[in-house]
Design a protein around this motif. Sequence first.
Motif, PDB file in Angstrom:
ATOM      1  N   ALA A 104       0.848  -1.191   0.000  1.00 19.40           N
ATOM      2  CA  ALA A 104       0.000   0.000   0.000  1.00 19.40           C
ATOM      3  C   ALA A 104       0.892   1.252   0.000  1.00 19.40           C
ATOM      4  O   ALA A 104       2.061   1.176   0.406  1.00 19.40           O
ATOM      5  N   PRO A 105       0.366   2.391  -0.411  1.00 19.00           N
ATOM      6  CA  PRO A 105      -0.994   2.690  -0.881  1.00 19.00           C
ATOM      7  C   PRO A 105      -1.312   2.025  -2.228  1.00 19.00           C
ATOM      8  O   PRO A 105      -0.420   1.807  -3.033  1.00 19.00           O
ATOM      9  N   ILE A 106      -2.602   1.756  -2.429  1.00 23.45           N
ATOM     10  CA  ILE A 106      -3.016   1.068  -3.635  1.00 23.45           C
ATOM     11  C   ILE A 106      -4.119   1.861  -4.324  1.00 23.45           C
ATOM     12  O   ILE A 106      -4.708   2.780  -3.751  1.00 23.45           O
ATOM     13  N   MET A 107      -4.380   1.476  -5.565  1.00 22.95           N
ATOM     14  CA  MET A 107      -5.549   1.975  -6.286  1.00 22.95           C
ATOM     15  C   MET A 107      -6.142   0.830  -7.076  1.00 22.95           C
ATOM     16  O   MET A 107      -5.410   0.051  -7.692  1.00 22.95           O
ATOM     17  N   PRO A 151      -6.179  -1.314   4.105  1.00 26.31           N
ATOM     18  CA  PRO A 151      -5.009  -0.725   3.443  1.00 26.31           C
ATOM     19  C   PRO A 151      -5.293   0.706   2.988  1.00 26.31           C
ATOM     20  O   PRO A 151      -6.431   1.045   2.634  1.00 26.31           O
ATOM     21  N   THR A 152      -4.286   1.536   2.988  1.00 23.70           N
ATOM     22  CA  THR A 152      -4.425   2.890   2.462  1.00 23.70           C
ATOM     23  C   THR A 152      -4.662   2.815   0.965  1.00 23.70           C
ATOM     24  O   THR A 152      -3.943   2.112   0.254  1.00 23.70           O
ATOM     25  N   MET A 153      -5.688   3.539   0.476  1.00 22.44           N
ATOM     26  CA  MET A 153      -6.030   3.431  -0.942  1.00 22.44           C
ATOM     27  C   MET A 153      -6.675   4.717  -1.436  1.00 22.44           C
ATOM     28  O   MET A 153      -7.266   5.485  -0.669  1.00 22.44           O
ATOM     29  N   VAL A 154      -6.551   4.917  -2.734  1.00 22.44           N
ATOM     30  CA  VAL A 154      -7.139   6.097  -3.372  1.00 22.44           C
ATOM     31  C   VAL A 154      -8.651   5.961  -3.462  1.00 22.44           C
ATOM     32  O   VAL A 154      -9.382   6.947  -3.362  1.00 22.44           O
ATOM     33  N   ASN A 155      -9.145   4.758  -3.632  1.00 21.37           N
ATOM     34  CA  ASN A 155     -10.575   4.530  -3.883  1.00 21.37           C
ATOM     35  C   ASN A 155     -11.430   4.998  -2.717  1.00 21.37           C
ATOM     36  O   ASN A 155     -11.014   4.965  -1.557  1.00 21.37           O
ATOM     37  N   GLY A 156     -12.638   5.384  -3.037  1.00 20.33           N
ATOM     38  CA  GLY A 156     -13.607   5.776  -2.032  1.00 20.33           C
ATOM     39  C   GLY A 156     -14.849   6.322  -2.703  1.00 20.33           C
ATOM     40  O   GLY A 156     -14.780   6.859  -3.817  1.00 20.33           O
TER      41      GLY A 156
END
Length: 584
Positions: free
Chosen positions: A477-480, A501-506
């Motif tokens: 991570a970070p992931i997308m 996990p830390t991610m761009v998606n939301g």
Amino acid sequence: MSGTRDRLTRGAHRRELTIASLGSVLLAVAMIWLIPPYAVRVMTAGAKTAPIADPAHTIVGDAGDPTAQAWLVGWGGHALTHGLRGLWDTNAFYPDTYGLALNDSLLGYAPAGLIGNGVVAAVLRYNILFVLAFALAFLGGYALLRQLGANKVAAAVAGAALAYAPWRYGHAGHLNILSTGGITLALAMLARGHGLSFTRGYVAERVRPGWAFAGWLVAAWQVSLGFGVGLGFVYVLAALCLITLTAWLIHRPRLGLRLIVGDLIGGLVFTAVTGYFAYAYQHVRELNPDVTRDWDYVAFFSPTLRGLLVAPQSSLPWGTLHNDARTALGGVPTEKVLLCGYALYLLAFAGLFLSRWSPAQRVLLLLGTVVGVLFALGTNGPIYRLLYLYVPGFDGSRTPGRLILWPTLCLAILAAGLVTHLADVARTGAKPKWSVGEARLLTVPLLVLVLAEGLPDLDHPQTPAKPAAMALASAHAPIMVLPSNDGIDLHVLLWSTDGFPTMVNGAASYTTPNRQAIRDVMATFPSEPALDRLHQLGIRSVVLLRNRVQGTPYEPLLNIPDVPGITRHDVGSDVVYTIDTNTK
């Protein structure tokens, strides 16, 4: 003798509260999970009964917004285990901050998020909370009406009307909007604590400071779920406090020190919690000024008076019958269907003329109903603009129809006054006089009628399975995850409950310009601008979901050759691209 009588009364109250609490839960389980499949069979003339859904692998309502709300509850529990560090930033929406405040936080449910880990636990706890939200809505309405002076059956009618009003099923995907039980429960506890009721007025001997303090705590908990319904509650509670203070200044009844201290401390807790959440949501508005809803946008979601007669698709008695009427409403029908229940309308109307409540109380309830409806009409009513322009917070709301909660409450109180009056007449006016049990034979069918009209026809779709590729990517991570849009990202949020996990998606009710810009540039992945953006953000892994790419710009990625600076891993049917952070 007086002490013995008081102990017996307290014991009877405890027993009633215990029975009402257990009954509310059992009723909610029956209404949401057990009765509807058999009711469908009866209404469809012998069609095969639908199986009872698996609460660990299906999610009630639909597989869209509920999956994100399951993530919200899980994230709250995760944040608790880490001392609330990063609570508002969340693991999603990276690199944006205060992502939690882009939705109602549901933080009051965070303790439930401590139970279990991963996707299955998130889905199961969501389904349990969904049922408990209806149970608490019933119990809160029951407790409030008992405190006001209604009999048990009448209080149950009000509880049923508040918990199972048809309009609520239009929000089957919005646990934050369905979680209204804390409102009526807090009002009931505050009224009990201050010795107030409709039938007796203020009785100093019935003051219970502990109940008043507990009422403030429940009110604070309700606000902690979010401002979707909490904003209106804050202002209604403030108005009730102002009215109560004015009445005290006029009549000057003597108040005990314990009650004053309980109100001061409880009121401070409520104010602090409200201020804490208001600060977070205001901070998001400062970061994203466009989050304020313009008048035309509110108009798109505003109901008309016709909506008061229209039920959502998931209403078992009326859903199919009202298909054409919902289409005629236009816009977003789920926000425009406001049917509180035809049975409730009839009972409340009769309650204007025959009631346990005084004429003045009935007039005030009628006035509350009318004003509440006018507010709920939004731009199609004459007074919502006052809220929008002059009351802090309402210019950030796009859905005025959710204010129908307050007319529903007024109608439920009117209906309870009628039912109590009918029982009183049967017991005292009939010749020969009826017993309590015989009087219930007259009024219980009214409760059954309200419950029957409140039966839902809710879907229980299978929750999307977590891709194995996310587990591999989460280690870097970070992931997308691609493709990225609000529909897919709702599922990605649910999958992220396995480790967060830390991610761009939301996905949220508002898409920030930064997040949209990332989505736009990633549509060209693995172009140089896309890789540049990934390096800027420090993204280490990109997951491509093979079963979601058809017809999207990402479909060609399945067959492209290796790209310098990217390592490709095929994981099951999906692909993980590991970004070499040293190539830039």
